[in-house]
Design a protein around this motif. Structure first.
Motif, short mmCIF file in Angstrom:
data_model
loop_
_atom_site.label_atom_id
_atom_site.label_comp_id
_atom_site.label_asym_id
_atom_site.label_seq_id
_atom_site.Cartn_x
_atom_site.Cartn_y
_atom_site.Cartn_z
N VAL A 543 0.88 -1.05 -0.02
CA VAL A 543 -0.02 0.04 -0.19
C VAL A 543 0.89 1.10 0.02
N GLU A 544 0.60 2.18 -0.87
CA GLU A 544 1.33 3.52 -0.96
C GLU A 544 0.44 4.46 -0.54
N PHE A 545 0.97 5.56 0.00
CA PHE A 545 0.30 6.59 0.73
C PHE A 545 0.81 7.99 0.01
N ASN A 546 -0.15 8.94 -0.27
CA ASN A 546 0.26 10.12 -1.00
C ASN A 546 1.16 9.89 -2.22
N TYR A 547 0.67 8.76 -3.05
CA TYR A 547 1.65 8.44 -3.91
C TYR A 547 1.79 9.46 -5.08
N GLU A 548 1.20 10.63 -5.51
CA GLU A 548 1.53 11.40 -6.37
C GLU A 548 1.83 12.55 -5.78
N TYR A 549 2.11 12.94 -4.43
CA TYR A 549 2.19 13.77 -3.58
C TYR A 549 1.05 14.92 -3.60
N GLN A 550 -0.10 14.16 -3.60
CA GLN A 550 -1.25 15.00 -3.85
C GLN A 550 -1.50 16.09 -2.51
N ILE A 551 -0.95 15.63 -1.32
CA ILE A 551 -1.32 16.16 -0.34
C ILE A 551 0.01 16.63 0.63
N LEU A 552 0.14 17.82 1.40
CA LEU A 552 1.41 17.90 2.19
C LEU A 552 1.28 17.15 3.48
N GLU A 553 2.18 16.64 3.69
CA GLU A 553 2.78 15.88 4.97
C GLU A 553 4.27 15.37 5.07
N ARG A 554 4.60 14.86 6.26
CA ARG A 554 5.77 14.63 6.45
C ARG A 554 6.13 13.37 7.43
N ASN A 555 7.06 12.54 7.32
CA ASN A 555 7.48 11.51 7.89
C ASN A 555 6.41 10.47 8.09
N SER A 556 5.50 10.51 7.11
CA SER A 556 4.16 9.46 7.32
C SER A 556 4.71 7.95 7.05
N THR A 557 3.81 7.10 7.81
CA THR A 557 4.43 5.77 7.68
C THR A 557 2.96 4.75 6.96
N VAL A 558 3.52 3.93 6.44
CA VAL A 558 2.49 2.96 6.12
C VAL A 558 3.05 1.43 6.54
N ALA A 559 2.12 0.68 7.10
CA ALA A 559 2.52 -0.58 7.85
C ALA A 559 1.26 -1.70 7.44
N MET A 560 1.61 -3.03 7.20
CA MET A 560 0.55 -3.81 7.59
C MET A 560 0.38 -4.32 8.75
N ASP A 561 -0.84 -4.40 9.45
CA ASP A 561 -1.11 -4.62 10.80
C ASP A 561 -2.34 -5.63 10.99
N ASN A 562 -2.00 -6.76 11.26
CA ASN A 562 -2.94 -8.00 11.40
C ASN A 562 -3.89 -7.77 12.51
N THR A 563 -3.66 -6.65 13.40
CA THR A 563 -4.39 -6.77 14.47
C THR A 563 -5.52 -6.05 14.36
N LEU A 564 -5.61 -5.26 12.81
CA LEU A 564 -6.83 -4.33 12.63
C LEU A 564 -8.18 -5.29 12.62
N SER A 565 -9.32 -4.82 12.92
CA SER A 565 -10.61 -5.43 12.76
C SER A 565 -11.52 -4.66 11.89
N ALA A 566 -12.20 -5.10 11.01
CA ALA A 566 -13.32 -4.39 10.26
C ALA A 566 -14.51 -3.98 11.23
N SER A 567 -14.55 -4.82 12.39
CA SER A 567 -15.74 -4.57 13.05
C SER A 567 -15.36 -3.20 13.94
N GLU A 568 -14.17 -2.67 13.99
CA GLU A 568 -13.97 -1.16 14.34
C GLU A 568 -14.37 -0.08 13.80
N VAL A 569 -14.83 -0.44 12.35
CA VAL A 569 -15.15 0.77 11.51
C VAL A 569 -16.44 1.30 12.09
#
Length: 641
Positions: A543-569
């Protein structure tokens, strides 16, 4: 591996080369716009003594020899009082000597005020309101040297003299009205020089007349409303290049030094102006001064200056050409109505550079690298607002701030383009500078915001509070997990500066499949630690975030996390809704009574109360506008409709 190494090395070399050259050119660009600012910065945005009349026409009839740094002649001004008045003020530096003021064949008493650099003219009887009137001021002198608004030198052993008025330099060499609230509807510029020189200026060339004594009078006229700081001239033995530009064509007039006319690279770049004009007319709308011309007059100040219809140029880089041309729409047609709002000039013109780079000057990879450099430059400091606070108007560095007024201002427009989509965004830009109340007038940030609402139906007040008036940028932590065809995300945000409690933003997400598949999502992030669920039909590799630098941000991170749950939506810990709200607000995430307060964004308290779970908060008594809701450690902005 060797191939990849050379690719990375080439990319790094391009980045360093571009950063160095862009930095040099932009430093020159910004420096020339700062030149005359400090000299009269204490005047602020308006001179209150000039607010009681509308300056409708000025005729300059002056004599200048570019080898001698002086000016002599007269200025006739047509004006309409908006109230009965017994005196009139013009801005004029005290180094200029006024000899006579004529009014209907009579000579009027006048006073040159040294401290405020004003000319006060007294009428023999009070003038009636709303009646057009006129007077002529005869003067001469050597303009002050402190801000280089009237400067001379040599090129190729030939004398050259030029002007650069932004922001308060016009008063250095002719009596006028510099407040950012009254454009001059028509200006005639008549300059008498030794006959070997050519004079470049705003508008149409009406005539060149050889006079006795080896003198020449050059007459330019502009009939578009013009801010005083955009009136200019340049004088030397120019090579005059007359051509056409645009579709349908209109005059393209360039006055260049003989050395420039002999330089193939410079001439190629001047010719390239035709290409960028076509691009800007496609995206920004028709060139605003088609009935007169566009062109360039060369000067020695460095950088460039967007003088209306005829940009002054100290160099011929294509990025600079694009920047100054974009100003004709944004800065000249619509002009910042206060120096606090200078981003409406410089941010928009810098976005013109974005557009030129994206469409004409760079490959896609080069353009993305350019955006990365800009993003890193803007976020190199954690604070600073695009809008210039009143307290900073004495600081030229705060006004002509390359990181904020120029680069961040431009990037804010890129973010708006991401939110709205290209078609809606460019249509909104065209409608902004074309609205009857704004076209050829002064504008402020709230005018642009109101125009966006009218064009798109979306209220960007909160966005402007975060990105224009607020400081800093967000940092994101994006977590994701795939379960079958379900992709769950959680977006967490921290802010670099406490002036913004949360940047509400659609987040650009690119999903890459193991078999080369690609999917794109815009996650509408409105609260912190927000969950999202999307569907994909392929196994996800990354997964890529801000892939064409559409927005301003800095030092952002992207990671897979198997603890996420769709029920938290939908189970975010805290939310204030709806936003905007009309009469009632609801809270989610607080389960016991808590005291709350509501403030205007300027900090003024407007409401106190105690929140009761499961009960709405009544805001029907609040006037429409932007507020800050505070409860426990939460500060949430909301809009009262």
């Amino acid at each position: 591996m060797k191939k990849i190494y050379f690719l990375l090395l080439s990319l790094f070399a391009f980045q360093q080369f571009y950063a160095q050259n862009d930095n040099i050119e932009n430093k020159g660009l910004i420096a020339k716009e700062m030149k005359s600012f400090a000299h009269k910065m204490s005047a602020g945005n308006t001179n209150p003594n000039t607010l009681n009349y509308d300056l409708q026409y000025q005729r300059l009839d002056v004599t200048i020899d570019p080898s001698v740094r002086s000016i002599a002649g007269s200025v006739t001004s047509h004006f309409k009082p908006n109230q009965s008045m017994s005196s009139i003020y013009f801005d004029l530096d005290s180094q200029m000597s006024v000899f006579q003021v004529q009014y209907h064949g009579n000579t009027l008493a006048f006073q040159q005020i040294m401290g405020t650099k004003e000319l006060k003219i007294n009428f023999q009887s009070a003038l009636a309101a709303n009646v057009l009137d006129s007077l002529t001021i005869t003067y001469s002198g050597v303009p002050p040297t402190g801000n280089n608004s009237f400067f001379n030198g040599t090129q190729g052993a030939t004398a050259v003299l030029s002007t650069l008025n932004e922001p308060y330099g016009a008063q250095d060499w002719f009596p006028t009205k510099q407040s950012l609230n009254d454009k001059i509807e028509r200006v005639d510029i008549k300059v008498t020089t030794p006959s070997q020189y050519n004079v470049a200026s705003n508008g149409k060339l009406m005539s060149e007349t050889i006079l006795p004594g080896s003198q020449k009078r050059t007459f330019w006229r502009t009939q578009y409303p013009t801010a005083a700081y955009l009136i200019a001239l340049s004088i030397t033995d120019f090579v005059k290049l007359n051509d056409t530009i645009g579709n349908p064509p209109f005059p393209f007039v360039n006055y260049v030094f003989p050395s420039t006319a002999a330089n193939s690279t410079s001439m190629s770049n001047i010719e390239w102006t035709k290409t960028i004009m076509n691009t800007f007319e496609t995206y920004f709308g028709p060139y605003p001064f088609r009935n007169e011309k566009y062109g360039h007059m060369e000067f020695q100040a460095g950088g460039g200056m967007e003088h209306q219809t005829m940009t002054s140029m100290g160099s011929w880089g294509r990025g600079l050409i694009a920047h100054e041309l974009a100003h004709q729409w944004f800065g000249d047609k619509v002009t910042c109505g206060a120096w606090n709002d200078i981003w409406l000039n410089e941010g928009f013109a810098t976005f013109g550079e974005h557009l030129a780079n994206e469409k004409l000057l760079m490959s896609n990879s080069e353009f993305l690298n350019y955006l990365l450099i800009q993003k890193n430059y803007i976020t190199g400091s954690p604070e600073g607002s695009v809008y210039v606070a009143d307290s900073d108007l004495v600081n030229t560095g705060a006004i002509f701030n390359g990181r904020l007024s120029y680069s961040k201002g431009a990037y804010v427009l890129r973010i708006l383009k991401w939110i709205l989509g290209d078609t809606t965004f460019y249509q909104a830009l065209q409608q902004y500078h074309s609205r009857p109340a704004l076209a050829y007038n002064y504008v402020k940030t709230q005018d642009f915001n109101a125009s966006l609402l009218q064009s798109t139906g979306q209220d960007f007040t909160g966005f402007f509070n975060d990105w224009i008036y607020g400081e800093g940028y967000p940092e994101y932590d994006i977590r994701w997990k795939q379960t079958g065809n379900t992709l769950t995300f959680r977006a967490s945000q921290t802010q670099s500066d406490p002036s913004v409690s949360f940047f509400e933003m659609p987040l650009p997400i690119k999903v890459n499949g193991t078999g080369g598949q690609v999917a794109y999502f815009a996650l509408n992030n409105t609260v912190n630690n927000q969950y999202f669920v999307e569907s994909v039909t392929f196994p996800v590799a990354s997964v890529e975030f801000n892939y064409e630098y559409q927005i301003l941000e800095r030092n952002s991170t992207v990671a897979m996390d198997n603890t996420l749950s769709a029920s938290e939506v939908g189970k975010e810990t805290f939310a204030l809704y709806p936003n905007p709200a009309k009469n009632e607000l609801y809270l989610k995430g607080i389960n016991k009574p808590e005291d709350f307060t509501i403030y205007f964004t300027d900090g003024k308290l407007v409401k106190k109360g105690t929140f009761q779970p499961e009960r709405p908060i009544n805001i029907s008594e609040l006037v429409p506008g932007m507020y800050v809701f505070k409860i426990k450690d939460k500060n949430i902005k909301f809009i009262k409709k």
